[in-house]
Design an enzyme around this catalytic site. Structure first.
Site, PDB file in Angstrom:
ATOM      1  N   GLU A 196      23.917  33.121   4.895  1.00  0.00           N
ATOM      2  CA  GLU A 196      23.787  34.461   4.309  1.00  0.00           C
ATOM      3  C   GLU A 196      24.064  35.614   5.296  1.00  0.00           C
ATOM      4  O   GLU A 196      23.176  36.430   5.586  1.00  0.00           O
ATOM      5  CB  GLU A 196      22.395  34.620   3.696  1.00  0.00           C
ATOM      6  N   GLU A 236      21.433  26.742  -2.062  1.00  0.00           N
ATOM      7  CA  GLU A 236      20.067  27.176  -2.409  1.00  0.00           C
ATOM      8  C   GLU A 236      20.019  27.682  -3.841  1.00  0.00           C
ATOM      9  O   GLU A 236      20.915  28.409  -4.268  1.00  0.00           O
ATOM     10  CB  GLU A 236      19.573  28.324  -1.513  1.00  0.00           C
TER      11      GLU A 236
HETATM   12  O1  AZF Z   1      14.333  34.095  -0.542  1.00  0.00           O
HETATM   13  C1  AZF Z   1      14.438  32.720  -0.710  1.00  0.00           C
HETATM   14  C2  AZF Z   1      15.441  32.174   0.293  1.00  0.00           C
HETATM   15  N1  AZF Z   1      16.700  32.897   0.164  1.00  0.00           N
HETATM   16  N2  AZF Z   1      17.732  32.467   1.036  1.00  0.00           N
HETATM   17  C3  AZF Z   1      17.358  32.335   2.449  1.00  0.00           C
HETATM   18  C4  AZF Z   1      16.026  31.620   2.620  1.00  0.00           C
HETATM   19  O2  AZF Z   1      15.669  31.610   3.996  1.00  0.00           O
HETATM   20  C5  AZF Z   1      14.961  32.271   1.746  1.00  0.00           C
HETATM   21  O3  AZF Z   1      13.708  31.639   1.923  1.00  0.00           O
END
Ligand code: AZF
Ligand code: CA
Length: 453
Positions: free
Chosen positions: A173, A358
């Site tokens: 991300e 995810e």
């Molecule tokens: O907010 C939930 C998830 N989102 N993407 C990155 C992860 O590290 C977060 O926990």
């Protein structure tokens, strides 16, 4: 090109589908000063008063560093054939570069061997936000030297694990790292420097591109990709203004990353929108950033409904709260957004493969009663989003896998331990893990390869 899978009955997934669950180092490991680990920006940030809910830190988290063997058993109970986790850069190179810390490499070596022995394929994220503080002290991601340091780190890790780990995700991300870390300051390192945002994005993408050939050299025949948090931007109304606003939000959240990775350059329309914020860089960077990938990792949680705004320069958009179900994060539950995102990615970027790295939901789970945690809303979230994913596969999207976020409740960044995403409930006093109904349900879906009631 991927073909429609009309052979798949509704709710049924391909026999070779990757079923997994995901975590990240700083969110679960704890043991932050053990075995030579260096300080990360999240250690510094979480220990800074007022930055995280309740002053929560990852000092202990789920103590996965000491409980990893038991945690592999939790995965076996879910019948998953894959596990996505991240490596803590500060365990490997405590100062960010130069001196390697052997016990740090040894930990992940044992973890990988334990997973393989359990028949679980390791998918490794190299960067899931825990930049060594020493690199931040030298400028952090605004400093292009950090991109080179990342490639060095990737070299050290893939030389050690590249014979057994064959699925690599460079970054998690980059939008979140850059926007929350350097624009809003909500995340580590907590800097509020709008002019640093796009240079940070560029240096993250450069870090990714520099690491890809290093990974391929050290981990032969491996699959290399990147994970992006992507949304699907819908115009809130049917005016041309709202349509244009949705396109700008799509450019800001999605295309500013997808275009350099898959089409060779930043999107023209957004270069005009961002104006003087766009950093100058060598054209040769784009060739590095555009290194061919084996898969695109997609983190999807929720879509965006967007309307034009006279304010909020330079994007002039604002998100609209529409009627519907919302998770504990305040995120709209909208599985059609996943279907629309996947089909759009296939149509506009045609990645060789897509993996949902995810997807999941936070809800305020009650502590276990007689060993059970009833979380019907989370079951419904997973069922509806897996149905959307399965429909996308039927319609020809080369979706090869799905990782539930998360294996267990863990440190949710600035929200600390107040948000629970796990398929397992964690009691933070005892660190006991208890499978939730959603974990029991997911284990049946994975075992049968299809949605179950
Ligand atoms: O907010 C939930 C998830 N989102 N993407 C990155 C992860 O590290 C977060 O926990
Ligand atoms: Ca080599």
């Amino acid at each position: 090109m991927s073909q429609p899978r009309t052979d798949l009955a509704p709710g049924r997934f391909p026999a070779d589908f990757t079923w997994g669950t995901a975590t990240a180092a700083y969110q679960i490991e704890g043991a932050v000063r053990e075995d030579g680990r260096g300080v990360s920006i999240w250690d510094r940030f979480s220990h800074t008063p007022g930055k995280t809910h309740n002053g929560d830190t990852g000092d202990v988290a789920c103590d996965h560093y000491h409980r990893w063997q038991g945690d592999i058993e939790l995965m076996r109970r879910l019948h998953v054939n894959a596990y996505r986790f991240s490596i803590a850069w500060p365990r490997i190179l405590p100062e960010g570069w130069g001196r390697v810390n052997p016990p740090g490499l040894d930990f992940y070596d044992r973890l990988v061997d334990g997973l393989l022995a359990a028949g679980i394929t390791p998918w490794v994220t190299l960067y899931h936000w825990d930049l060594p503080q020493a690199l931040e002290d030298r400028g952090g991601w605004p400093n292009p030297d950090t991109s080179k340091a990342f490639a060095e780190y990737a070299d050290v890790v893939t030389r050690r694990l590249g014979d057994r780990v064959k699925h690599w995700i460079t970054l998690n991300e980059p939008w979140v790292v850059a926007f929350l870390g350097y624009f809003t300051g909500e995340h580590a390192p907590g800097r509020k420097e709008p002019e640093s945002y796009l240079p940070v994005v560029h240096n993250l993408l450069l870090a990714h591109g520099l690491a890809v050939p290093v990974i391929r050299e050290n981990s032969r025949d491996s699959q290399v990709g990147i994970t992006l948090n992507l949304t699907h931007a819908y115009p809130a109304g049917d005016s041309a203004e709202d349509e244009a606003a949705a396109k700008r939000l799509d450019g800001f959240m999605n295309r500013w990353f997808l275009d350099p990775l898959f089409t060779g350059g930043y999107p023209r329309d957004m270069i005009d929108v961002f104006g003087s914020w766009v950093p100058s860089f060598d054209e040769s960077d784009l060739g590095v950033i555009g290194a061919p990938l084996d898969f695109l990792g997609v983190n999807y949680y929720s879509p965006s409904f967007v309307q034009h705004s006279e304010g909020n320069p330079p994007l002039h958009v604002e998100q609209v709260r529409v009627d519907g179900e919302y998770t504990d994060m305040g995120w709209l539950v909208y599985p059609q957004g996943l279907y629309d995102l996947l089909t759009r990615l296939h149509r506009d970027y045609s990645p060789a493969a897509i993996v949902i790295t995810e997807n999941g939901a936070a809800y305020p789970d009650e502590p276990p009663v007689e060993g059970r945690v009833h979380d019907p809303k989370r079951v419904e979230y997973y069922a509806s989003h897996l149905d959307a994913a399965q429909r996308a596969i039927r319609d020809g999207v080369p979706l090869r896998g799905y990782f539930a976020w998360s294996l267990m409740d863990n440190f949710e960044w600035a929200f600390g331990y107040s948000k629970r995403f796990g398929l397992y409930y964690v009691d933070y006093e005892t660190l006991e893990r208890t499978i939730k109904d959603s974990g029991l349900w997911y284990s049946r879906v994975v075992a049968e390869g299809q949605l179950v009631p």
